[in-house]
Write a protein that holds these residues in place. Structure first.
Motif, short mmCIF file in Angstrom:
data_model
loop_
_atom_site.label_atom_id
_atom_site.label_comp_id
_atom_site.label_asym_id
_atom_site.label_seq_id
_atom_site.Cartn_x
_atom_site.Cartn_y
_atom_site.Cartn_z
N LYS A 48 -36.18 -86.81 41.50
CA LYS A 48 -36.00 -87.73 40.38
C LYS A 48 -35.56 -89.12 40.86
N LYS A 49 -34.74 -89.17 41.91
CA LYS A 49 -34.31 -90.47 42.44
C LYS A 49 -35.46 -91.18 43.13
N THR A 85 -33.26 -83.12 42.04
CA THR A 85 -32.50 -84.35 41.87
C THR A 85 -32.97 -85.42 42.85
N TYR A 86 -33.25 -85.01 44.09
CA TYR A 86 -33.83 -85.94 45.06
C TYR A 86 -35.16 -86.47 44.55
N ASP A 95 -31.95 -77.20 42.73
CA ASP A 95 -31.49 -78.26 41.85
C ASP A 95 -31.29 -79.57 42.62
N LYS A 96 -30.79 -79.45 43.85
CA LYS A 96 -30.60 -80.64 44.68
C LYS A 96 -31.94 -81.27 45.04
N THR A 103 -33.93 -90.25 49.86
CA THR A 103 -33.96 -88.91 49.27
C THR A 103 -35.17 -88.11 49.76
N TYR A 107 -32.85 -76.00 36.02
CA TYR A 107 -34.29 -75.98 36.20
C TYR A 107 -34.83 -74.58 36.44
N GLN A 146 -31.39 -82.44 32.39
CA GLN A 146 -30.22 -82.82 33.19
C GLN A 146 -29.69 -81.67 34.05
N GLY A 147 -30.53 -80.74 34.41
CA GLY A 147 -30.11 -79.60 35.22
C GLY A 147 -30.63 -78.32 34.61
#
Length: 113
Positions: A52-53, A49-50, A45-46, A58, A91, A88-89
């Motif tokens: 997506k940024k 998220t990286y 998940d981390k 990241t 995954y 939003q999470g």
């Protein structure tokens, strides 16, 4: 942040989680124990998220965690981040399969949604 020690010291645990995360990114499905799958889910998940940024910082953090594996990082930033841009999470999903014969550990399949 609370985490499971998984019966290993810090270096071995981080290396194992990075390796399992790389295999999940490349194969989109892995079979492992339930406790390891729950920890790998946090790492994956981390990474998404990286992705997506999508900044230089990241990307370098993802490279550092995944032991400089360009193929995995490119897949996260180019494919998986686009696939999950509206999510939003959550995954991954865990499918329980059976108990391992030797030590009765609950085995699961960790798949991407």
């Amino acid at each position: 942040m609370a985490y499971r020690k998984l019966g290993r010291d810090n270096k071995h645990r981080r290396s194992m989680l990075a390796s399992l995360t790389k295999q999940l990114i490349l194969n989109e499905s892995i079979t492992t124990t339930e406790t390891r799958a729950k920890e790998v889910r946090k790492c994956f998940d981390k990474m998404v998220t990286y992705g997506k940024k999508n900044t230089l910082v990241t990307r370098r953090l993802a490279l550092a965690f995944l032991h400089n594996d360009e193929e995995c990082v490119n897949k996260v930033f180019n494919d998986l981040a686009k696939r999950y841009e509206d999510r939003q999470g959550g995954y991954t999903k865990i499918i329980k399969t059976e108990e391992r014969r030797g030590d009765n550990a609950l085995m699961v399949i960790l798949k991407l949604v």
